[in-house]
Write a protein that holds these residues in place. Sequence first.
Motif, mmCIF file in Angstrom:
data_model
loop_
_atom_site.group_PDB
_atom_site.id
_atom_site.type_symbol
_atom_site.label_atom_id
_atom_site.label_comp_id
_atom_site.label_asym_id
_atom_site.label_seq_id
_atom_site.Cartn_x
_atom_site.Cartn_y
_atom_site.Cartn_z
ATOM 1 N N ASN A 129 50.455 42.133 19.348
ATOM 2 C CA ASN A 129 50.423 43.692 18.716
ATOM 3 C C ASN A 129 50.990 44.147 19.235
ATOM 4 N N PRO A 130 52.604 44.544 18.397
ATOM 5 C CA PRO A 130 53.343 45.056 19.112
ATOM 6 C C PRO A 130 53.162 46.924 19.073
ATOM 7 N N ASN A 131 52.001 47.301 17.635
ATOM 8 C CA ASN A 131 51.801 48.525 18.136
ATOM 9 C C ASN A 131 50.984 49.107 18.025
ATOM 10 N N ILE A 132 50.118 48.460 18.905
ATOM 11 C CA ILE A 132 49.280 49.349 20.425
ATOM 12 C C ILE A 132 50.146 49.203 21.808
ATOM 13 N N PRO A 133 49.784 50.030 22.573
ATOM 14 C CA PRO A 133 50.427 50.065 23.681
ATOM 15 C C PRO A 133 49.944 49.256 24.464
ATOM 16 N N ASP A 134 51.017 48.324 25.458
ATOM 17 C CA ASP A 134 51.196 47.507 26.230
ATOM 18 C C ASP A 134 51.270 46.252 25.627
ATOM 19 N N ASP A 135 51.344 45.943 23.956
ATOM 20 C CA ASP A 135 51.486 45.059 23.593
ATOM 21 C C ASP A 135 50.333 43.596 23.734
ATOM 22 N N SER A 163 39.525 33.474 27.485
ATOM 23 C CA SER A 163 38.478 35.277 27.388
ATOM 24 C C SER A 163 39.621 36.551 27.953
ATOM 25 N N ASN A 164 39.719 35.968 28.959
ATOM 26 C CA ASN A 164 40.709 36.672 29.760
ATOM 27 C C ASN A 164 41.857 37.160 29.077
ATOM 28 N N VAL A 165 42.039 35.992 28.342
ATOM 29 C CA VAL A 165 43.737 36.210 28.157
ATOM 30 C C VAL A 165 43.949 37.666 26.237
ATOM 31 N N LEU A 166 42.653 37.664 25.495
ATOM 32 C CA LEU A 166 42.235 38.312 25.135
ATOM 33 C C LEU A 166 42.621 39.408 24.375
ATOM 34 N N GLY A 167 43.237 40.088 25.113
ATOM 35 C CA GLY A 167 43.718 42.011 25.153
ATOM 36 C C GLY A 167 43.955 42.194 25.770
ATOM 37 N N ALA A 168 44.783 40.738 27.260
ATOM 38 C CA ALA A 168 45.471 41.890 28.507
ATOM 39 C C ALA A 168 47.429 42.026 27.506
ATOM 40 N N PRO A 169 47.791 42.317 28.103
ATOM 41 C CA PRO A 169 48.893 42.785 28.093
ATOM 42 C C PRO A 169 49.843 41.427 28.011
ATOM 43 N N LEU A 170 50.846 41.540 26.458
ATOM 44 C CA LEU A 170 51.660 40.296 26.542
ATOM 45 C C LEU A 170 52.841 39.553 27.800
ATOM 46 N N LYS A 171 52.946 41.399 28.681
ATOM 47 C CA LYS A 171 53.870 40.968 30.710
ATOM 48 C C LYS A 171 52.308 40.310 31.246
ATOM 49 N N ARG A 172 51.396 39.775 31.166
ATOM 50 C CA ARG A 172 50.563 39.604 32.267
ATOM 51 C C ARG A 172 50.365 38.337 31.698
ATOM 52 N N LEU A 173 50.765 37.541 30.958
ATOM 53 C CA LEU A 173 51.618 36.562 30.636
ATOM 54 C C LEU A 173 51.834 35.412 32.027
ATOM 55 N N PHE A 174 53.372 36.433 31.715
ATOM 56 C CA PHE A 174 54.527 36.173 32.979
ATOM 57 C C PHE A 174 54.325 36.888 34.020
#
Length: 191
Positions: A16-22, A40-51
């Motif tokens: 969701n790009p409409n919430i801070p940190d995507d 479980s720790n991916v959900l809610g995490a900022p998109l940047k965290r994946l990479f």
Amino acid sequence: MAVAISAMTSGAVVINPNIPDDPIVYANKAFVPPTGMTISNVLGAPLKRLFQSQISAKDLNDKLRNLSNGQSVVLSFKNQERASDTRWLEIRLDTVKGNKGQTNYYLGIQNDITAQLLAERELQARMERQAASAEFGRKALAGDNLEYLFDEALRLLGETLGIKYAGIVQFKNSAAQSEMVTGIGWQRGTR
């Protein structure tokens, strides 16, 4: 759409790009998170965290800027569950627009590209071996200095195969007596 995404055999995430940190708001069962993360720790995490551990901050910010401008973005990351189980995964991120043209979500589709990368690496290695063989053949045809050809053969062999030590041994009257004609990795005079 949610039913279709959950039934996919490829991994999928919704951001969701409409919430801070995507933040990542959905991941289907087929999604493989990066090493050290779980669904479980991916959900809610900022998109940047994946990479963040896989790509430089500048490159990641550039890609995410392109995504926010409506361009498709492809990001790859290495996933290593065990020392013997390394996979390369790729996520293609696209924008999902609403009725009025606004960006509602980013949709990421994940694919395992390990076989493709291994095939590309093998092809590159074969091309390097063929180029080394052609170079050696050219040098062999250009001259008759056997010592030079032996040195070149071992140099090319070492570079192409990534070996540290190799030698050409000449046997004397019997197999019990031999002398190294040339070698790589050893000091001159080694027998």
